[in-house]
Write an enzyme that holds these catalytic residues in place. Structure first.
Site, mmCIF file in Angstrom:
data_model
loop_
_atom_site.group_PDB
_atom_site.id
_atom_site.type_symbol
_atom_site.label_atom_id
_atom_site.label_comp_id
_atom_site.label_asym_id
_atom_site.label_seq_id
_atom_site.Cartn_x
_atom_site.Cartn_y
_atom_site.Cartn_z
ATOM 1 N N GLN B 200 0.873 -1.173 0.000
ATOM 2 C CA GLN B 200 0.000 0.000 0.000
ATOM 3 C C GLN B 200 0.911 1.223 0.000
ATOM 4 O OE1 GLN B 200 -3.600 -0.435 -0.140
ATOM 5 N NE2 GLN B 200 -2.768 -2.431 -0.765
ATOM 6 N N ALA B 241 -12.015 2.827 3.461
ATOM 7 C CA ALA B 241 -11.021 1.949 2.836
ATOM 8 C C ALA B 241 -10.059 2.741 1.942
ATOM 9 C CB ALA B 241 -11.740 0.872 2.037
ATOM 10 N N HIS B 242 -9.111 2.057 1.389
ATOM 11 C CA HIS B 242 -8.062 2.726 0.602
ATOM 12 C C HIS B 242 -8.619 3.386 -0.662
ATOM 13 C CE1 HIS B 242 -6.834 -1.421 -1.327
ATOM 14 N NE2 HIS B 242 -8.126 -1.243 -1.344
ATOM 15 N N ASN B 243 -8.061 4.540 -0.946
ATOM 16 C CA ASN B 243 -8.373 5.282 -2.172
ATOM 17 C C ASN B 243 -9.793 5.829 -2.228
ATOM 18 O OD1 ASN B 243 -6.223 2.942 -3.241
ATOM 19 N ND2 ASN B 243 -5.815 5.050 -3.817
#
Lengths: 343, 343, 343
Positions: B200, B241-243
């Site tokens: 990540q 969550a990511h992004n």
């Protein structure tokens, strides 16, 4: 042998006021399940579903109800509620290392905090101005007790518990790691094009004998306090918003949540991941099943549910698509009925 | 008296640009609810549902809308939005102890970290290599600021906040205890019979004036950053969550969650425990009600819901069983209609 | 340039056993998305949805499947699974600062704990009696390792992880901040008018290569252990109750939860905020979609769902009101059919 304490059947019967059957000298030094307990372990039978395992159990002692004692060949204790009796006896076999009295050298304690000499303040704890830690209370590692907060006698904060501000814990309260109590309630006013925060001026009051699960959050009130009455039991990752009031003896399962100013009654059971919207009331002795959402007040005791049943995804998709047209179907059904009536 | 600061009606009217009615010298030293405020407290009426309480309120000053001022006998302030005016005035009565400038002796600060002399680094904080803590920022106890992370001016991390890596907080960001920002996104590739983790490599950027609730988690991006624009307000136990990209002024209630790479618009309101699936877009000014699940992009502003209503469990069971056959019922209904049409 | 390590196309092909197309000397020093990667970055195409971006990508190297290589003009690596190959190559570009061997001066380590000389114990960690930290294990700041807990070789606890008691982590386990492992299971017996707590005498065993997300909680067992087999992947804010057993290679998305004594199979995929009730079994290779609730055992592999689709709130209200009468509608439909049949 395990080095555990040992108890005879006679001792347990006497201590817990239970009726003994079989060899009074039978010794146990631990507990197990009906299927796995050995000849020196105690177990219980409370659910008739497992009654068939009773005859085969190798357990030294089995706690049973009066109806089942005849099916037990070996030593037995008869209890009105075998599960409750088991809970009490099993506690004899739990080793909790005694926490050392006093303040660990690595803890940071404000001069104005009042710490009972019989309390234990663990490594890396931070106790801020005016906080009070009463007799026999135990703070495990990494707890923060904010300004003026009170930890009642014999309460135990297992580790890494944060009491932010204006939080009072009663006696014998047990708080698990990661819990945050007294954080800001989520109060916002929308001012044309941006948010203005409402100061959260209330506190949190937790009654005696409450239990607060790991990573559970309980916000402090906006004006009045957020309140848990005595013996409220919260599992992990529960969210209690500001000004919520939870009645005594209510138990909530993991990941459930209560929105602001809701008032939950006494002896309620809230299922896992159930939600209760804000500013409503739930009567005493209400059960909410898992993942249900309460959107208006509940005035009568009973069991309540929402949600749809699980299905194989392909079938579910077909049915779910139809849910978007239920109102239309109901109208069409009524029209057909009317039409039929006109024949 | 409470030792709080005191303000006259005239002072408050002047300071907040409000119209005053009644005795200009009326003094308040605190706030309360319409029902409970005393003669030295200020309160507000913003919801006409409570208008009947106005005549009986003992409050020293009540903030009201123009339509309600005639019903108020005592001192009043007239505001276009009484709730907003109250939020601003109530802040006068919040005591937040000034955090001491400088680095607490128990904190562990890397030599390469850059700490403003006006910042406050609390007990047991850990500030790692290259981290930057700007002017007036406050870290309460037990915060960890990972390598290279930036805490903007006048931001406040209440206690036990963890910024993992590549996290930048803007100015005046408020983060509550237990929040984790910049943890690994959940990125996995399935390699025949086991998982391979995707590194990540992105970060997290949090805009000015955001608020992040207790035990909320915000993962860093896989390649690009996870982004919260300014004035985003997140309640407790939210998962980002990511992004994910969240537009300015959006507010999310407790236990809601957004999956990877979703893009939420500005001025959205996301209800408690609502969920938004990954890789989709939600337009500006969308409201999602509590516990709803967004499974595809929403292109139009408005209010959206999913779920079923709560019922007494016995009734619910009967209805829920029928949901598994909705598709069949719809077909049978259509067949009846067709059949009828053929008569 | 970025100061990152650099690799040529030929080096990557050799190292990862992939087929190279184009200039063997093409150099990359980082990764990016298909749309954003520069001429010195590597990217991948795994989803044919994005195939149209392939021709325009400025990336130095693109990992593609055999079917797409003809559409790529520049340097390419051909992989059976481009996403898996990308995951492995991208790891080359992740900088994780090497944790310093040894025990930070601010950590509090019991004399009876056994710490490998190659382990790293970070600032403000607390390692209690009899705990074991094996070779190459890394504890970031603010971790607590309770009495007798074991952290296996090369495991990494990023920061602020709490292992309470009787917890064993295998090798290469990665645990994110705020996770709590080994807290008390939620076991209560109701004794006429109050709760009696059941001691939680079991532990937690986490297999090799598991990953545990931020603020996730895993309770220890009541008698036996809570178990995660190897390579189980848990996202953030997941709740695993006592005595749950999760099979190898199962992955669970954020905010999902499993109630007590449930047994989940291998290679399952549990969607975000999905719930699994207690004392049931889920077969291998079962997928549960987001927010679904599993209320009985699932014996067959496949995909399962519950819930209703999102709608504009006004429409949803009309349909939801009808859900309360589905059973009645089904009866009326059957009556009409019967009636019709009698014509």
């Amino acid at each position: 042998m395990s080095g555990n304490p040992q108890y005879t059947l006679a001792e347990l019967a006497e201590r817990f006021g239970l009726e003994a059957h079989g060899d009074a000298g039978t010794i146990v030094d631990g507990v197990g399940t009906l299927a796995s307990a050995t000849s020196t372990q105690l177990t219980f039978l409370s659910n008739s579903k497992y009654a068939s395992q009773l005859a085969d159990s190798q357990a030294g002692i089995v706690i049973v109800g009066a109806a089942d004692v005849a099916s037990r060949k070996g030593a037995a204790l008869v209890a009105a509620d075998p599960y409750v009796a088991y809970a009490k006896i099993a506690a004899l076999f739990e080793h909790v290392a005694a926490a050392p009295r006093g303040i660990h050298a690595s803890a940071v304690v404000a001069a104005s905090a009042r710490i009972s000499p019989t309390a234990s303040i663990g490594p890396c704890c931070v106790v801020e101005d005016g906080a009070v830690i009463e007799d026999g209370a135990v703070l495990g590692p990494h707890c923060t007790i904010g300004p003026g907060c009170v930890v009642g006698a014999h309460s135990r904060l297992v580790a890494r518990v944060t009491l932010v501000i204006r939080v009072t814990l009663g006696q014998r309260v047990l708080v698990h790691p990661g819990a945050v109590i007294g954080s800001d309630g989520f109060g916002l006013a929308f001012d044309r094009d941006h948010w203005v925060k409402l100061p959260q001026l209330g506190g949190v009051r937790i009654g005696d004998d409450c239990e607060i699960g790991a990573n559970t959050t309980i916000d402090r009130g906006a004006l009045d306090d957020t309140v848990l009455e005595e013996d409220v039991r919260l599992d992990n990752q529960i969210q209690i918003a500001h000004n919520v009031h939870i009645g005594a003896h209510t138990a909530m399962a993991g990941c459930s949540a209560v929105a602001g100013s809701a008032k939950i009654g006494r002896y309620c059971l809230i299922g896992g991941n159930a939600g209760i919207l804000g500013h409503l009331e739930v009567a005493d002795r209400v059960t909410i099943t898992a993942k249900s959402l309460v959107t208006s007040s509940i005035r009568e005791p009973g069991e309540y549910s929402s949600g749809t049943p699980l299905q194989e995804n392909r079938q579910w998709r077909r049915n779910a698509a139809r849910m978007k047209h239920l109102d239309e179907y109901a109208r069409r059904l009524a029209a057909l009925e009317k039409d039929r009536g006109n024949d």
